[in-house]
Motif scaffolding. Structure first.
Motif, mmCIF file in Angstrom:
data_model
loop_
_atom_site.group_PDB
_atom_site.id
_atom_site.type_symbol
_atom_site.label_atom_id
_atom_site.label_comp_id
_atom_site.label_asym_id
_atom_site.label_seq_id
_atom_site.Cartn_x
_atom_site.Cartn_y
_atom_site.Cartn_z
ATOM 1 N N VAL A 327 0.834 -1.209 0.000
ATOM 2 C CA VAL A 327 0.000 0.000 0.000
ATOM 3 C C VAL A 327 0.867 1.257 0.000
ATOM 4 O O VAL A 327 0.677 2.168 -0.804
ATOM 5 N N SER A 328 1.835 1.294 0.910
ATOM 6 C CA SER A 328 2.693 2.473 1.038
ATOM 7 C C SER A 328 3.688 2.575 -0.124
ATOM 8 O O SER A 328 4.067 3.686 -0.515
ATOM 9 N N ALA A 329 4.114 1.434 -0.658
ATOM 10 C CA ALA A 329 5.043 1.442 -1.793
ATOM 11 C C ALA A 329 4.390 2.131 -3.005
ATOM 12 O O ALA A 329 5.046 2.874 -3.745
ATOM 13 N N LEU A 330 3.101 1.914 -3.184
ATOM 14 C CA LEU A 330 2.351 2.547 -4.281
ATOM 15 C C LEU A 330 2.357 4.073 -4.108
ATOM 16 O O LEU A 330 2.558 4.827 -5.076
ATOM 17 N N LYS A 331 2.169 4.507 -2.866
ATOM 18 C CA LYS A 331 2.166 5.942 -2.548
ATOM 19 C C LYS A 331 3.540 6.558 -2.826
ATOM 20 O O LYS A 331 3.648 7.654 -3.382
ATOM 21 N N VAL A 332 4.612 5.832 -2.470
ATOM 22 C CA VAL A 332 5.979 6.318 -2.706
ATOM 23 C C VAL A 332 6.236 6.488 -4.203
ATOM 24 O O VAL A 332 6.809 7.486 -4.642
ATOM 25 N N LEU A 333 5.803 5.505 -4.999
ATOM 26 C CA LEU A 333 5.974 5.600 -6.464
ATOM 27 C C LEU A 333 5.252 6.827 -7.017
ATOM 28 O O LEU A 333 5.779 7.531 -7.885
ATOM 29 N N ASP A 334 4.067 7.082 -6.501
ATOM 30 C CA ASP A 334 3.296 8.247 -6.922
ATOM 31 C C ASP A 334 4.099 9.532 -6.660
ATOM 32 O O ASP A 334 4.255 10.383 -7.546
ATOM 33 N N TYR A 335 4.638 9.668 -5.450
ATOM 34 C CA TYR A 335 5.415 10.862 -5.081
ATOM 35 C C TYR A 335 6.713 10.962 -5.889
ATOM 36 O O TYR A 335 7.160 12.060 -6.200
ATOM 37 N N GLY A 336 7.294 9.817 -6.218
ATOM 38 C CA GLY A 336 8.576 9.812 -6.924
ATOM 39 C C GLY A 336 8.466 10.124 -8.410
ATOM 40 O O GLY A 336 9.447 10.524 -9.031
ATOM 41 N N MET A 337 7.274 9.931 -8.999
ATOM 42 C CA MET A 337 7.131 10.058 -10.455
ATOM 43 C C MET A 337 6.334 11.281 -10.881
ATOM 44 O O MET A 337 6.312 11.630 -12.064
ATOM 45 N N GLY A 354 8.096 -2.239 -14.737
ATOM 46 C CA GLY A 354 7.088 -1.796 -13.771
ATOM 47 C C GLY A 354 5.671 -1.815 -14.325
ATOM 48 O O GLY A 354 4.711 -1.916 -13.558
ATOM 49 N N LEU A 355 5.542 -1.727 -15.673
ATOM 50 C CA LEU A 355 4.197 -1.743 -16.275
ATOM 51 C C LEU A 355 3.481 -3.057 -15.966
ATOM 52 O O LEU A 355 2.257 -3.082 -15.806
ATOM 53 N N ARG A 356 4.257 -4.155 -15.887
ATOM 54 C CA ARG A 356 3.661 -5.472 -15.567
ATOM 55 C C ARG A 356 3.110 -5.504 -14.139
ATOM 56 O O ARG A 356 2.255 -6.332 -13.815
ATOM 57 N N THR A 357 3.631 -4.624 -13.307
ATOM 58 C CA THR A 357 3.201 -4.594 -11.903
ATOM 59 C C THR A 357 2.029 -3.648 -11.703
ATOM 60 O O THR A 357 1.082 -3.955 -10.978
ATOM 61 N N ILE A 358 2.097 -2.473 -12.355
ATOM 62 C CA ILE A 358 1.108 -1.423 -12.067
ATOM 63 C C ILE A 358 -0.243 -1.692 -12.733
ATOM 64 O O ILE A 358 -1.298 -1.389 -12.151
ATOM 65 N N PHE A 359 -0.254 -2.293 -13.936
ATOM 66 C CA PHE A 359 -1.532 -2.446 -14.639
ATOM 67 C C PHE A 359 -2.477 -3.486 -14.017
ATOM 68 O O PHE A 359 -3.694 -3.265 -14.023
ATOM 69 N N PRO A 360 -1.976 -4.596 -13.455
ATOM 70 C CA PRO A 360 -2.904 -5.470 -12.728
ATOM 71 C C PRO A 360 -3.587 -4.747 -11.550
ATOM 72 O O PRO A 360 -4.752 -5.014 -11.244
ATOM 73 N N LEU A 361 -2.856 -3.824 -10.910
ATOM 74 C CA LEU A 361 -3.449 -3.044 -9.806
ATOM 75 C C LEU A 361 -4.463 -2.034 -10.347
ATOM 76 O O LEU A 361 -5.410 -1.661 -9.648
ATOM 77 N N PHE A 362 -4.255 -1.586 -11.596
ATOM 78 C CA PHE A 362 -5.201 -0.670 -12.237
ATOM 79 C C PHE A 362 -6.480 -1.411 -12.634
ATOM 80 O O PHE A 362 -7.595 -0.898 -12.458
ATOM 81 N N MET A 363 -6.315 -2.628 -13.136
ATOM 82 C CA MET A 363 -7.463 -3.398 -13.631
ATOM 83 C C MET A 363 -8.392 -3.855 -12.507
ATOM 84 O O MET A 363 -9.602 -3.965 -12.680
ATOM 85 N N LYS A 364 -7.801 -4.121 -11.337
ATOM 86 C CA LYS A 364 -8.625 -4.606 -10.220
ATOM 87 C C LYS A 364 -8.047 -4.126 -8.897
ATOM 88 O O LYS A 364 -6.871 -4.366 -8.610
ATOM 89 N N THR A 365 -8.883 -3.460 -8.100
ATOM 90 C CA THR A 365 -8.432 -2.996 -6.781
ATOM 91 C C THR A 365 -8.390 -4.184 -5.832
ATOM 92 O O THR A 365 -9.418 -4.841 -5.622
ATOM 93 N N PRO A 366 -7.233 -4.523 -5.242
ATOM 94 C CA PRO A 366 -7.140 -5.692 -4.363
ATOM 95 C C PRO A 366 -8.066 -5.571 -3.149
ATOM 96 O O PRO A 366 -8.205 -4.488 -2.572
ATOM 97 N N LYS A 367 -8.671 -6.689 -2.765
ATOM 98 C CA LYS A 367 -9.595 -6.687 -1.614
ATOM 99 C C LYS A 367 -8.862 -6.430 -0.300
ATOM 100 O O LYS A 367 -9.423 -5.915 0.649
ATOM 101 N N LYS A 368 -7.591 -6.845 -0.245
ATOM 102 C CA LYS A 368 -6.825 -6.698 0.994
ATOM 103 C C LYS A 368 -6.570 -5.242 1.375
ATOM 104 O O LYS A 368 -6.189 -4.952 2.491
ATOM 105 N N MET A 369 -6.754 -4.334 0.440
ATOM 106 C CA MET A 369 -6.458 -2.924 0.698
ATOM 107 C C MET A 369 -7.248 -2.401 1.901
ATOM 108 O O MET A 369 -6.730 -1.680 2.729
#
Length: 539
Positions: A327-337, A354-369
């Motif tokens: 969760v926090s790693a996503l926030k750090v990437l946002d601030y860094g880019m 990184g595109l292979r990592t970010i787009f699955p999170l875009f397509m579906k919001t994880p329930k664990k969040m």
């Protein structure tokens, strides 16, 4: 024991007196000196009533204890009481110092003075609860460390803090913490209490954070955080103080960067790449360190340090591992880019797949969040912000790779983007309806809607989902202007199917352009507005 024995008793100065609980502390504070050459009187808290002459002994003891005719604990604490306490403290402190210098290798010689000094320090704790008397401490050149009640009397607190800062109090506290051994419980408590004083001062006067960091606090915090010691309350507190120092302060952010603090933060966070924090306290520390890292990345110079320290690779791994740190790693990437300063990080993120990592999170919001305390809106905001930053900053081959992601699997990512567009458009329209109702009521009551009120309404709209909607519309406009007919056709097709409107998208983007800017550069604001308007023409 008869009274004669009692009066002639001389304590053994070579041995430390027994220190019992509060009842014994109270009886010690009431002991009085029986004369210069009479030594100290030892008062037993429970005299043996069965001994002959016990009744007479009790009367004599009462007389001895009441020689001065006053009970310190019964006195109201006023100016004269505080002055007495401070003078007593100074006398006992000087005496203790003299004996320590005279007999450095013989603690038995200064044990009595040490206990006397401790007694007056305990009595002085009461001053911390009366901020209106703080000025006396400054006038009499005393020092107070328990300042939890600063806000009760701001005037007295201002005087105290000014005096402490003039005396380089933070540098002194840092020196003191450096000499303490945290493997000893009492000394570890001393470190914790010192950090509490710093936190209280910083909360009361945020401006002192820069001065505190420059007086050695930043260096000490980084050293303590990376020390190879078991996790404890002090490490948690250090992470909290560090996050406070970096909040809204470019000078402390720059100082941390110069001290290789970005590397320290990344090293400490790498522990949570494959393992979740063991306790809620450790989780809090992890979040504090992530917050500190996000604050640092708001300074452009630290983006480069983050890139060179392989921060992108670490955050990308955290996203893949699916632990709490994701969760926090996503926030750090946002601030860094984000912004033009994030261009190098955007290009590197594509290079490390990184595109292979970010787009699955875009397509579906994880329930664990939700389990780790983040809403779907926060998650979707960070993901959309990262994609928008990449569309803004990427050039050449990396930009082509990003756009090709949107054409994969019959443009499924465009479909997801449009789904999010209508979701947040509905949320914003509901918020707008409520705000219009409030405005109507205010006008009817004769109230004036000024600029401050308009700003408040705009912030409420952003919070309701307008900011995410602006990011989504920006992605749509960028895609349609990229020269890929397939993407443009799909966007307009879905808008028409679901009763959407190009005019609404244009209106949202114009409002976004009007409010854009980093608050620092007017030149950046104008160039960004011009760029967005050019994109809208192609849309």
């Amino acid at each position: 024991m008869d009274v004669g024995e009692l009066l002639n008793y001389q304590p053994d100065r070579g041995a430390k007196r027994p220190r019992e609980e509060d009842s014994h502390e109270e009886s010690r504070s009431k002991q009085k000196t029986a004369g210069r050459d009479g030594g100290r009187v030892l008062v037993r808290s429970e005299p043996d009533s069965e001994e002959p002459g016990g009744g007479d002994g009790e009367k004599i003891l009462e007389r001895l204890m009441d020689q001065d005719g006053e009970d310190p604990e019964g006195e109201p604490v006023d100016e004269s009481t505080v002055k007495k306490m401070i003078l007593t403290f100074e006398k006992r402190s000087y005496k203790n110092q003299e004996l320590r210098i005279k007999f450095p290798d013989n603690p038995e010689k200064f044990m009595e003075a040490e206990l006397d000094l401790n007694d007056i320090i305990q009595e002085m704790h009461v001053i911390a609860t009366i901020p209106e008397l703080y000025h006396l401490l400054v006038e009499l050149n005393a020092e107070l460390t328990d300042i939890d009640t600063l806000h009760e009397s701001e005037e007295g607190a201002e005087v105290l803090i000014d005096a402490l800062l003039d005396g380089q109090v933070v540098a002194l506290m840092v020196q003191n913490m450096e000499r303490l051994d945290e493997t000893v419980k009492e000394e570890a408590d001393g470190v914790y209490n010192t950090l509490a004083v710093i936190e209280n001062m910083a909360e009361f006067r945020p401006g002192l954070c820069t001065e505190a960091a420059q007086q050695g606090l930043m260096q000490w915090l980084l050293k303590r955080i990376k020390a190879k010691m078991p996790f404890d309350a002090n490490k948690l507190y250090c992470s909290e103080i560090l996050a406070i120092l970096l909040q809204n302060n470019d000078k402390t952010r720059e100082l941390l960067g110069e001290m290789d603090g970005i590397d320290v933060l990344l090293q400490q966070l790498s522990v949570f790449k494959r393992h979740n924090p063991a306790t809620p306290e450790e989780q809090e520390m992890m979040e504090n360190l992530f917050d500190a890292l996000c604050s640092c990345l708001m300074l452009p110079a630290n983006r480069d340090r983050f890139l060179r320290g392989e921060g992108l690779q670490l955050m990308n791994l955290m996203l893949r591992e699916k632990k709490m740190s994701r969760v926090s790693a996503l926030k750090v990437l946002d601030y860094g880019m984000i912004g033009p300063e994030g261009s190098d990080n955007c290009h590197k993120f594509v290079d490390i797949l990184g595109l292979r990592t970010i787009f699955p999170l875009f397509m579906k919001t994880p329930k664990k969040m939700k389990k780790v305390g983040i809403s779907d809106k926060e998650h979707e905001e960070h993901v959309c912000s990262i994609i928008a930053s990449m569309l803004r900053n990427l050039k050449g081959q990396q930009r082509s790779r990003l756009l090709s992601k949107f054409t994969e699997n019959d443009c499924e990512k465009v479909d997801r983007l449009m789904e999010l567009h209508f979701k947040y458009l509905e949320a914003v329209q509901l918020a707008d309806k409520r705000i219009e109702g409030e405005k109507h009521d205010m006008v009817r009551r004769g109230e004036i809607i000024d600029d401050a009120m308009d700003d408040e309404f705009y912030l409420r709209r952003l919070d309701a989902g307008l900011f995410v909607l602006q990011l989504i519309c920006y992605i749509m406009v960028e895609m349609c202007s990229a020269g890929v007919p397939q993407l443009q056709q799909r966007v307009h097709q879905i808008l028409n199917l679901r009763g959407g409107s190009v005019k609404i998208v244009r209106h949202i983007m114009r409002e976004y352009a009007e409010n854009i800017g980093d608050g620092k550069s007017e030149e950046f604001k104008e160039s960004e507005q011009k760029r967005i308007m050019e994109l809208l023409e192609n849309f």
